[in-house]
Design a protein around this motif. Sequence first.
Motif, PDB file in Angstrom:
ATOM      1  N   LYS A   1      29.218  28.845   8.383  1.00  0.00           N
ATOM      2  CA  LYS A   1      28.390  28.068   8.132  1.00  0.00           C
ATOM      3  C   LYS A   1      27.932  28.032   6.610  1.00  0.00           C
ATOM      4  N   ILE A   2      28.459  29.235   6.031  1.00  0.00           N
ATOM      5  CA  ILE A   2      28.411  29.070   4.581  1.00  0.00           C
ATOM      6  C   ILE A   2      28.918  28.019   3.513  1.00  0.00           C
ATOM      7  N   PRO A   3      28.440  27.306   2.765  1.00  0.00           N
ATOM      8  CA  PRO A   3      29.233  26.005   2.335  1.00  0.00           C
ATOM      9  C   PRO A   3      30.245  26.314   1.635  1.00  0.00           C
ATOM     10  N   TYR A   4      30.402  27.205   0.871  1.00  0.00           N
ATOM     11  CA  TYR A   4      31.550  27.345  -0.147  1.00  0.00           C
ATOM     12  C   TYR A   4      32.678  28.234   0.559  1.00  0.00           C
ATOM     13  N   VAL A   5      32.577  28.649   1.781  1.00  0.00           N
ATOM     14  CA  VAL A   5      33.482  29.218   2.638  1.00  0.00           C
ATOM     15  C   VAL A   5      34.593  28.364   2.917  1.00  0.00           C
ATOM     16  N   ARG A   6      36.005  28.432   3.004  1.00  0.00           N
ATOM     17  CA  ARG A   6      36.735  27.648   3.362  1.00  0.00           C
ATOM     18  C   ARG A   6      37.488  28.000   4.760  1.00  0.00           C
ATOM     19  N   SER A   7      37.811  29.155   4.984  1.00  0.00           N
ATOM     20  CA  SER A   7      38.326  29.707   5.975  1.00  0.00           C
ATOM     21  C   SER A   7      38.092  31.366   5.906  1.00  0.00           C
ATOM     22  N   ILE A   8      38.191  32.005   7.162  1.00  0.00           N
ATOM     23  CA  ILE A   8      38.001  33.323   7.409  1.00  0.00           C
ATOM     24  C   ILE A   8      39.134  33.957   8.277  1.00  0.00           C
TER      25      ILE A   8
ATOM     26  N   GLU B   1      39.623  35.155 -13.447  1.00  0.00           N
ATOM     27  CA  GLU B   1      38.358  34.760 -14.547  1.00  0.00           C
ATOM     28  C   GLU B   1      37.115  34.072 -13.608  1.00  0.00           C
ATOM     29  N   ALA B   2      37.856  33.000 -12.712  1.00  0.00           N
ATOM     30  CA  ALA B   2      36.866  32.343 -11.814  1.00  0.00           C
ATOM     31  C   ALA B   2      35.877  33.313 -10.910  1.00  0.00           C
ATOM     32  N   LEU B   3      36.281  34.443 -10.451  1.00  0.00           N
ATOM     33  CA  LEU B   3      35.484  35.298  -9.710  1.00  0.00           C
ATOM     34  C   LEU B   3      34.409  35.900 -10.536  1.00  0.00           C
ATOM     35  N   TYR B   4      34.540  36.567 -11.876  1.00  0.00           N
ATOM     36  CA  TYR B   4      33.592  36.700 -12.778  1.00  0.00           C
ATOM     37  C   TYR B   4      32.753  35.680 -13.132  1.00  0.00           C
ATOM     38  N   SER B   5      32.882  34.311 -13.085  1.00  0.00           N
ATOM     39  CA  SER B   5      32.237  33.111 -13.803  1.00  0.00           C
ATOM     40  C   SER B   5      31.396  33.140 -12.358  1.00  0.00           C
ATOM     41  N   ASP B   6      31.604  33.491 -11.415  1.00  0.00           N
ATOM     42  CA  ASP B   6      30.889  33.381 -10.111  1.00  0.00           C
ATOM     43  C   ASP B   6      30.194  34.536  -9.462  1.00  0.00           C
ATOM     44  N   TYR B   7      30.156  35.250 -10.456  1.00  0.00           N
ATOM     45  CA  TYR B   7      29.987  36.807 -10.209  1.00  0.00           C
ATOM     46  C   TYR B   7      28.968  37.234  -8.830  1.00  0.00           C
ATOM     47  N   GLN B   8      27.613  36.622  -9.085  1.00  0.00           N
ATOM     48  CA  GLN B   8      26.547  36.924  -7.856  1.00  0.00           C
ATOM     49  C   GLN B   8      26.916  36.448  -6.671  1.00  0.00           C
ATOM     50  N   LYS B   9      27.623  35.360  -6.404  1.00  0.00           N
ATOM     51  CA  LYS B   9      27.891  34.664  -5.294  1.00  0.00           C
ATOM     52  C   LYS B   9      28.988  35.383  -4.570  1.00  0.00           C
ATOM     53  N   VAL B  10      30.052  35.847  -5.471  1.00  0.00           N
ATOM     54  CA  VAL B  10      31.326  36.407  -4.785  1.00  0.00           C
ATOM     55  C   VAL B  10      30.670  37.755  -4.248  1.00  0.00           C
ATOM     56  N   SER B  11      29.815  38.478  -5.151  1.00  0.00           N
ATOM     57  CA  SER B  11      29.300  39.917  -4.783  1.00  0.00           C
ATOM     58  C   SER B  11      28.594  39.955  -3.436  1.00  0.00           C
ATOM     59  N   GLN B  12      27.738  38.867  -3.424  1.00  0.00           N
ATOM     60  CA  GLN B  12      26.759  38.898  -2.290  1.00  0.00           C
ATOM     61  C   GLN B  12      27.620  38.244  -0.863  1.00  0.00           C
ATOM     62  N   LEU B  13      28.837  37.667  -1.054  1.00  0.00           N
ATOM     63  CA  LEU B  13      29.520  37.085   0.074  1.00  0.00           C
ATOM     64  C   LEU B  13      30.283  38.275   0.585  1.00  0.00           C
TER      65      LEU B  13
ATOM     66  N   VAL C   1      38.938  36.201   3.386  1.00  0.00           N
ATOM     67  CA  VAL C   1      38.103  35.156   3.500  1.00  0.00           C
ATOM     68  C   VAL C   1      38.651  34.229   2.099  1.00  0.00           C
ATOM     69  N   THR C   2      38.537  32.839   2.535  1.00  0.00           N
ATOM     70  CA  THR C   2      38.896  31.956   1.437  1.00  0.00           C
ATOM     71  C   THR C   2      37.744  31.167   1.166  1.00  0.00           C
ATOM     72  N   GLY C   3      37.201  31.291  -0.240  1.00  0.00           N
ATOM     73  CA  GLY C   3      36.288  30.121  -0.607  1.00  0.00           C
ATOM     74  C   GLY C   3      36.486  29.587  -1.942  1.00  0.00           C
ATOM     75  N   GLU C   4      35.690  28.717  -2.574  1.00  0.00           N
ATOM     76  CA  GLU C   4      35.696  27.953  -3.692  1.00  0.00           C
ATOM     77  C   GLU C   4      34.638  28.690  -4.682  1.00  0.00           C
ATOM     78  N   PHE C   5      35.194  29.458  -5.490  1.00  0.00           N
ATOM     79  CA  PHE C   5      34.559  29.921  -6.755  1.00  0.00           C
ATOM     80  C   PHE C   5      34.883  29.531  -8.034  1.00  0.00           C
ATOM     81  N   GLY C   6      34.023  29.290  -8.887  1.00  0.00           N
ATOM     82  CA  GLY C   6      34.079  28.889 -10.233  1.00  0.00           C
ATOM     83  C   GLY C   6      35.252  27.732 -10.336  1.00  0.00           C
ATOM     84  N   GLY C   7      35.219  26.957  -9.277  1.00  0.00           N
ATOM     85  CA  GLY C   7      36.321  25.525  -9.242  1.00  0.00           C
ATOM     86  C   GLY C   7      37.743  25.933  -8.831  1.00  0.00           C
ATOM     87  N   GLU C   8      37.719  27.488  -8.396  1.00  0.00           N
ATOM     88  CA  GLU C   8      39.013  27.586  -7.973  1.00  0.00           C
ATOM     89  C   GLU C   8      38.918  28.115  -6.461  1.00  0.00           C
ATOM     90  N   VAL C   9      39.899  27.671  -5.537  1.00  0.00           N
ATOM     91  CA  VAL C   9      40.026  28.284  -4.079  1.00  0.00           C
ATOM     92  C   VAL C   9      40.570  29.670  -4.214  1.00  0.00           C
TER      93      VAL C   9
END
Length: 643
Positions: free
Chosen positions: A354-361, A320-332, A368-376
Amino acid sequence: MKKEMSSFDVRSIATELSQLEGAHMDKIFQWGAGNVLFRINVQGEGKKDLFFKDKKWLYSPAQKPETPIQPTSFATYLRKYIDNARIGKVRQIGFDRVIEMELLKADAEYKLIFEIFGGGNVLLVKDGIIDTCLIQKTMRDRKVRPKEEYIWPQPRFNPIESTEDDFKTAFRESEADCVRTLATAVNLGGQYAEEVCKRSGVDKMLPAKEVQDDMLSKMYLEVKDIVKHVIDVPETTAYLKDGKIEDFAPIQMASHDDLESKRFDSMSAVIDAFVKQIAEEEEENYVDPEVLKLNRRITKQEETVDEYRMHCDELKKKAEALYSDYQKVSQLLEVLNEQSKKLTWEKLKEGAMKIPYVRSIDPSKNLVTGEFGGEVITLDYTKGIDANASDIYQDSKEIGEKGKHAEEALNQSRAELAKLEKGLEKQRIANAGKAQPTKQFWFERFKWFFTSEGKLVIAGRDAHTNDGVVKKHLKEKDLYAHTDIHGAPSTILKDGASATNEELRQACQFATAQSKGWVAAVSEGSAYWVYPDQVSKTPNPGEFVPRGAFIIRGKRNYEYHLPMELAVGEIYFQGARKIMCGPEQAFRDCERMLIIRPAKSKTRLSGEMAKRFNVPEEEISRILPPGDIEIVREKWPKEEESE
């Protein structure tokens, strides 16, 4: 709480067991890890038990423990060789926790040895060679197994026989403090080491070599005083905390002045009470092993179900968090997918971090692991957002299925537990219906009954208790009753000076019925009563008074035509239900009563009577007169008979 018998306890038990000298071995039972029971026929008293429980408690229980129907090989062997053997001398070996009992047969002499130390053991020894033993073991200085020579444990310091010089030498050679020296070098054990320090006022932590001679002499005298009381005038005492026995000893312990004390008639009696207390505590805390196993399984299954449920919920939240941050996830995902085709892994990683919301790759796995919609969330950047969300939903579904199966298994385990507990409850209810012993009182070590006016009458069971009942319990205001029949018990009517004529006759009838006149099946007899100052152990010149007998001087007050008849009925004493055997006139308002007489044919009926009164058979057999009986009439509620 007390863990084992001390050497002084063993000395006290050895003294008690000397009462069995002259008796004969009957059945032997053995069960569990280390329970051995010896049934012993005592002339004039019936059967007594000697119980070696858990390889560390040796005593005569008030009630016969439950024994197995089928004898073990150890019990069978003992029955074969010492059945009906006459018991000779019983003694403690030195000051060790070892008791030796001589067993005499026409063709052989055996020694039954109880080792109450080092895990405990029972051995049958003939001509110095071990015939059989409960536990076989090999130690540094001796072998304990059949066909091996029996070697006594290494003798240790004996405070009973030691001199003051021996005592002082033990202290002078010790490197320990005072209390440890008393416990080990002087062989008193911790309990009595503390006691000697308390009585003598010595600092127990003081190094042994620093104790002055005058204080050593004082300590030695205290040791000898303890020895004297244990051997000559034992005062068996239990020490209680919150109503439960913490310790016991054959003397009064100054070191236990912070505990409540309770006197017992014998060492066997206090051990019996202590062992029952342990059993009750174990029963209270007992949980069936299968119940424990199921509870452990259920706990683990509950944890598994909770884990599956939490994981499933977490995955749904991530999707659900993926779709709440749809644009950011799609672009990444789109950028990383394109750049991965152009850049090396190192360059791709450098740019992504260098991308702020990326945790690791992890370019090696396209993750890739990132924080989207409050979820990692970890994503596959070669796939679009819908494909990643679909993967997460699929994982959630699979975990949900696993959780469903785990919950089904959990419910099945709970059903098994409920079924098992229901069965155990039925078993508990069934056990509760079994006959339970009634409360025990001090006078039950003798033959006893209460008169119609409530006065206690006690009589000896054998020569030894005949002596004891007179020496310990015949007081100034009591009366002594006896019959001229050989083998009759010494009988005491407590507070007899104020007794009615009817009560005097009841005491005399009891003395007659408990004699060998019952065995001879005579129809009636006579007995007499006298005052305490007429009863003496001092013989006339040229005469001899055997154990259990007394000289009666002066007028004897006879009661004639006493029926050889007794009643067995239900009474209440101090709020407790008891089954009593005494003259019929002694039973007031008794609703359940059986009148008995000597039988002309062999029959004891104790089992039948026990069932009717709902008590263990042993409780009935102990109160019945010697010999066979028959029920001649009864008083019993008709309602119960119809049931």
